[in-house]
Design an enzyme around this catalytic site. Structure first.
Site, PDB file in Angstrom:
ATOM      1  N   GLY A  49       0.957  -1.310  -0.031  1.00 29.33           N
ATOM      2  CA  GLY A  49      -0.064   0.010   0.093  1.00 29.33           C
ATOM      3  C   GLY A  49       0.964   1.309   0.221  1.00 29.33           C
ATOM      4  CB  THR A  50       0.275   4.557  -1.155  1.00 31.71           C
ATOM      5  OG1 THR A  50       0.520   3.851  -2.454  1.00 31.71           O
ATOM      6  CG2 THR A  50       1.340   5.836  -1.469  1.00 31.71           C
ATOM      7  CG  ASP A  52       9.828  -7.280   7.323  1.00 30.08           C
ATOM      8  OD1 ASP A  52      10.942  -7.516   6.839  1.00 30.08           O
ATOM      9  OD2 ASP A  52       8.945  -6.621   6.654  1.00 30.08           O
TER      10      ASP A  52
HETATM   11  N1  LIG Z   1       2.349   5.636  10.795  1.00 33.48           N
HETATM   12  C1  LIG Z   1       3.271   6.035   9.967  1.00 33.48           C
HETATM   13  N2  LIG Z   1       3.970   7.433  10.070  1.00 33.48           N
HETATM   14  C2  LIG Z   1       4.798   7.710   9.107  1.00 33.48           C
HETATM   15  N3  LIG Z   1       5.365   7.056   8.220  1.00 33.48           N
HETATM   16  C3  LIG Z   1       4.926   5.978   7.964  1.00 33.48           C
HETATM   17  C4  LIG Z   1       3.883   5.389   8.705  1.00 33.48           C
HETATM   18  N4  LIG Z   1       3.475   4.011   8.443  1.00 33.48           N
HETATM   19  C5  LIG Z   1       4.196   3.907   7.271  1.00 33.48           C
HETATM   20  N5  LIG Z   1       5.057   4.973   6.995  1.00 33.48           N
HETATM   21  C6  LIG Z   1       5.802   5.276   5.761  1.00 33.48           C
HETATM   22  O1  LIG Z   1       5.264   4.596   4.871  1.00 33.48           O
HETATM   23  C7  LIG Z   1       5.876   3.777   4.105  1.00 33.48           C
HETATM   24  C8  LIG Z   1       5.538   2.430   3.475  1.00 33.48           C
HETATM   25  O2  LIG Z   1       4.656   1.943   4.699  1.00 33.48           O
HETATM   26  P1  LIG Z   1       4.544   0.392   5.063  1.00 33.48           P
HETATM   27  O3  LIG Z   1       6.026  -0.050   5.306  1.00 33.48           O
HETATM   28  O4  LIG Z   1       3.793  -0.004   6.104  1.00 33.48           O
HETATM   29  O5  LIG Z   1       3.924  -0.113   3.740  1.00 33.48           O
HETATM   30  P2  LIG Z   1       4.057  -1.571   3.324  1.00 33.48           P
HETATM   31  O6  LIG Z   1       3.221  -1.740   2.088  1.00 33.48           O
HETATM   32  O7  LIG Z   1       3.674  -2.565   4.232  1.00 33.48           O
HETATM   33  O8  LIG Z   1       5.592  -1.938   2.997  1.00 33.48           O
HETATM   34  P3  LIG Z   1       6.452  -3.032   3.149  1.00 33.48           P
HETATM   35  O9  LIG Z   1       6.858  -3.353   1.670  1.00 33.48           O
HETATM   36  O10 LIG Z   1       7.763  -2.555   3.888  1.00 33.48           O
HETATM   37  O11 LIG Z   1       5.709  -4.247   3.581  1.00 33.48           O
HETATM   38  C9  LIG Z   1       7.065   3.261   5.233  1.00 33.48           C
HETATM   39  O12 LIG Z   1       8.325   3.098   4.579  1.00 33.48           O
HETATM   40  C10 LIG Z   1       7.104   4.511   6.142  1.00 33.48           C
HETATM   41  O13 LIG Z   1       8.385   5.086   5.710  1.00 33.48           O
END
Ligand SMILES: Nc1ncnc2c1ncn2[C@@H]1O[C@H](COP(=O)(O)OP(=O)(O)OP(=O)(O)O)[C@@H](O)[C@H]1O
Length: 858
Positions: free
Chosen positions: A482-483, A595
């Site tokens: 996600g974003t 992770d």
């Molecule tokens: N609560 C938050 N506050 C600030 N920035 C955040 C927060 N949650 C996520 N982010 C930012 O958004 C980015 C993407 O979030 P996240 O890692 O949760 O997504 P994902 O799709 O699960 O990514 P991954 O591929 O690591 O699993 C993170 O690298 C982080 O920099």
């Protein structure tokens, strides 16, 4: 431990208030202490595993496997040194637990009164749900395993959800018509010591109707609700049980009414009452289905009975019609902490269409294929490189099929990529949390958060909340599923991180399960170093998580900003200590994180950390147990001459000797003589059992993680458990300290090969203390059973000298190494055209998502 994990503050009004609240039960508590003392006399402990070589272990494997869950042995001779100077003793563990729960309760009562008025959740119900009966099982008759070692007992804490379910269910059971009761799965008291002496044993029952093959119906017990907190199991008149024909299940309670527990009048009864667990089993014809054995010698170890018990908790929660459909549905609604991930017979719910299903993990074969491929690649084809750049996140599919995922979004601060191959499905369905999710919004620590108020206020004004009410400020990052956008809830000045996931994308990439897992885990978190989930907004197209926003970026970015791209040892100690507490809490909830990497450790506005990203986590059951170790205290690494630096963290250094820690006895001397004395005492102290409430027995065969952080057992496909988090913890510690990970190779395959076979080396620069190197060495043990934390969880790591002098319980009050700079904060107005353009683009994106969609507030 719990108090610490929750970041509780001793001396705050929470504790005082809890004492007042507990007044009605004060007498009981004193009695409990006495009785607990008596109980200790009868308890012995699981044998240690660490230090035993694989070959030595081999012969005992079958034995030891079950020993992981095996009940403790009750022995008349207790370990010496059982006094107040031993904070890690069972006695203190229990007392600590009571205190923790009491203070939790006080906090809950105070904080929930407001919330409960709003939510309509009864305070009593919520408070009650915090309590966990202590369950001591006498599983194996002494002579079946080892003559003369005494009775075997296992002490367990039933997860709070189970407890709340129990009382709920009992009430429900009472309302079931008599006819239905005949097939109604409900709870019974699990008689341990006293009853076990006479052949009673909890049955392994696969659904609401049938006992497992070895079970037989003693036709003797029935369950009856006496009050909300009191259960009776009436044993047969014919039973020869002398200890108690009527044993009450003790559910610790601190409500207005005094607990109904009957305090036994003599020692044996006292012991028995503590050996009664409030478990569940099936009732057939108002009879408790139990295997019987007229002779103790016929009794079998029931080390796995808890899982069946817990399955039946679920079956009790489902309606009786469901039960008639067989066991499957019953399993589906099992609370997460109630199903062991390693149990192959569990049927997992999958609402997706067959073609949408993500790789199934019914056995470990796939992951073994994966690892075989990888090892072959890395060993026999050293030249083969992954097409991805370093630290890419990839999805490893079955066997030799691997597909590398896309790189992270340009705004993402993350640089390492994670692997997510669920070659054996060990995670649980959403339903598995549902029994607990009714309380999912119940988060005592965060309930006073202004953001909750803001959300409630908007909800009150508009009737509901949609993404339209969020103003997008900027894109924070994009990940695999996600974003994430920084958003402000309009009219409130409150900022949130909103993670938007496209359902079609998730389905087509088979990532729906990961998204579900993340949501379900977020729903249950309530910890200062873990994110709060405020709302889940969903429609056909999108699924959005409204979370707490961390303005300080992540530790990977922060590290890059440091002078030598690495943190000082003191800063490292602070960050890893907070991560350690977060991992401990997750483990206690039955979540193996899997992770850990600096990219997933975000920095809050106040400089403390927040562990994020749970889509690769594994949920499993926690079987609390007592563990005794051969090595009482981690021997301090040999130090050179005492350091004169005031910042020195060497516990044997002169300077930090005034500091007090909470896990091991501390001595207030600074002389080398005293240091020697300290070492001598440590060597003499007989180790005492320690209560471990972490899923040290969990097993999964998934191939998940980030290349540089993958534990050897994951790469080798040997099956892994919570010890993988301690491996990643070691890599994380190393990286923060040295600015790079220890086994990184030129390509991902090389990295994996290095993880499996390369020896750990420490760079000569920067110069670090011997204690931190020792900790890293103990964490980065290739064999998980030798790894620090594998046996006793986080408590074992906390005792390491590296953390000496750091008050872990109060770490959230410590001054963090640095605060996020103002420009890191999301409310800064962008000052360049490029930023403006990006913001405008993201806002457009966000707006298109923000149609009125269903909203679920937690
Ligand atoms: N609560 C938050 N506050 C600030 N920035 C955040 C927060 N949650 C996520 N982010 C930012 O958004 C980015 C993407 O979030 P996240 O890692 O949760 O997504 P994902 O799709 O699960 O990514 P991954 O591929 O690591 O699993 C993170 O690298 C982080 O920099």
């Amino acid at each position: 431990m719990l108090l610490e994990a929750m970041g509780g503050l001793p001396g705050t009004s929470e504790i005082t208030e809890s004492i007042e609240d507990l007044n009605p039960a004060t007498d009981k508590q004193y009695c409990m202490k006495d009785d607990i003392n008596k109980l200790f006399e009868a308890i012995e402990i699981r044998t240690p595993r660490r230090g035993v070589s694989k070959s030595e272990q081999g012969v005992k494997d079958a034995f030891n496997k079950s020993a992981m869950k095996r009940p403790m042995r009750s022995s008349p001779s207790r370990a010496s040194g059982f006094d107040n100077s031993e904070p890690a003793s069972l006695k203190q563990a229990f007392r600590g637990l009571c205190i923790s729960q009491a203070s939790e309760l006080a906090a809950v009562k105070k904080r929930s009164s407001k919330a409960s008025r709003l939510s309509g959740v009864s305070e009593t119900g919520a408070v009650k749900s915090l309590y966990r009966p202590v369950d001591v099982q006498d599983n194996v008759p002494e002579h079946t395993v080892n003559e003369g070692v005494g009775n075997l007992v296992e002490i367990s804490l039933i997860p709070d959800r189970s407890v709340s379910n129990i009382s709920d269910q009992i009430t429900e059971y009472e309302h079931v018509p008599t006819k239905e009761k005949s097939t109604y799965a409900a709870y019974s008291c699990h008689i341990s010591k006293g009853a076990m002496e006479h052949g009673a044993e909890i049955s392994e029952i696969s659904d609401g109707k049938e006992a497992c093959p070895h079970s037989t119906d003693i036709g003797s017990g029935y369950l009856k609700e006496v009050s909300e907190r009191k259960l009776f199991l009436e044993l047969p008149q014919s039973s020869t049980a002398t200890s108690a024909n009527k044993v009450e299940a003790q559910t610790m309670s601190v409500s207005d009414e005094a607990p109904t527990t009957v305090i036994p009048s003599n020692k044996e009864q006292a012991l028995d009452s503590y050996l009664v667990s409030c478990s569940c089993t099936s009732i057939t014809g108002n009879k408790v289905m139990r295997p019987t054995s007229s002779s103790p010698s016929l009794m079998r170890p029931v080390s796995r009975s808890r899982m069946f018990v817990k399955k039946n908790v679920i079956s009790a929660l489902t309606n009786s019609s469901k039960q008639s459909n067989g066991g499957i549905d019953n399993y589906l609604s099992c609370s997460t902490s109630e199903i062991p991930c390693q149990t192959p017979e569990y049927v997992l719910r999958n609402d997706q269409r067959e073609e949408d299903k993500e790789p199934s993990e019914s056995c470990g074969e796939n992951s073994i294929e994966v690892s075989t491929y990888i090892l072959e690649s890395s060993v026999t084809k050293p030249g083969l490189r992954s097409s991805s750049c370093n630290r890419t996140r990839c999805m490893v599919k079955k066997g030799d099929e691997r597909s590398l995922s896309r790189e992270k979004g340009e705004i993402s601060q993350s640089s390492k990529s994670s692997i997510g191959d669920y070659s054996s499905t060990t995670s649980l369905s959403e339903e598995s949390y549902r029994s607990g999710s009714s309380r999912s919004g119940y988060r005592p620590h965060m309930s006073v958060d202004l953001r909750w108020e803001a959300i409630r206020c908007i909800q009150k004004q508009h009737g509901n909340i949609s993404l339209k009410q969020f103003k997008m400020l900027k894109k924070l990052g994009g990940g695999d599923i996600g974003t994430v956008y920084l958003s402000e809830l309009m009219g409130t000045n409150c900022q949130f991180a909103v993670k938007v996931m496209d359902n079609d994308f998730l389905t087509s990439r088979r990532k729906m399960t990961r998204a579900q897992t993340e949501k379900e885990i977020l729903q249950i978190l309530d910890h200062p170093f873990l994110p709060t989930l405020y709302a889940h907004i969903t429609n056909d197209k999108y699924s959005c998580l409204v979370m707490e926003y961390c303005p300080g970026g992540d530790l990977h970015v922060l590290r890059q900003k440091q002078a030598n791209k690495n943190f000082s040892e003191q800063a490292v100690r602070f960050y890893v200590a907070e991560v350690l507490l977060a991992l401990e809490y997750l483990h206690m909830l039955g979540v193996i994180y899997r992770d850990l990497k600096p990219e997933n450790v975000l920095v809050r506005e106040d400089g403390h950390i927040m562990l994020s990203d749970f889509d690769l986590s594994l949920r499993c059951v926690v079987n609390p147990m007592l563990v005794k170790s051969c090595s009482p205290v981690i021997k301090p690494p040999k130090t050179s001459s005492p350091c004169s630096e005031s910042s020195c963290i060497d516990p044997f250094c002169l300077h930090p000797s005034w500091q007090v820690s909470c896990f091991t006895p501390r001595f207030l001397s600074a002389t080398s003589k005293t240091r020697k004395l300290k070492a001598d005492i440590a060597a003499q102290v007989t180790p005492l059992p320690q209560l471990v409430v972490e899923p040290t027995d969990a097993r999964s065969n998934s191939f998940v993680g980030t290349h540089e952080y993958l534990a050897p057992e994951i790469i080798k496909g040997e099956g892994h458990g919570s010890a993988v988090d301690w491996w990643t913890f070691g890599i994380f510690l190393y990286e923060l300290l040295y600015g790079r990970t220890p086994f990184k190779g030129p390509g991902n395959e090389d990295t994996l090969a290095n993880v499996v076979s390369q020896c750990l080396k420490f760079p000569s620069y920067p110069v670090v203390s011997s204690s931190v190197r020792d900790l890293i060495r103990r964490l980065l043990q290739k064999e998980p059973e030798n790894r620090l934390g594998a046996e006793k969880g986080a408590a074992e790591i906390k005792q390491h000298p590296f953390f000496e002098g750091l008050n872990l319980a109060l770490i959230r009050c410590e001054t963090p190494p640095e605060l996020p700079r103002f420009c890191d904060l999301g409310n800064v107005i962008p000052d360049t055209n490029q930023q403006n353009k990006e913001i405008a683009k993201s806002q457009k994106e966000f707006k298109s998502i923000g149609e009125d969609i269903a909203f679920e507030m937690f």
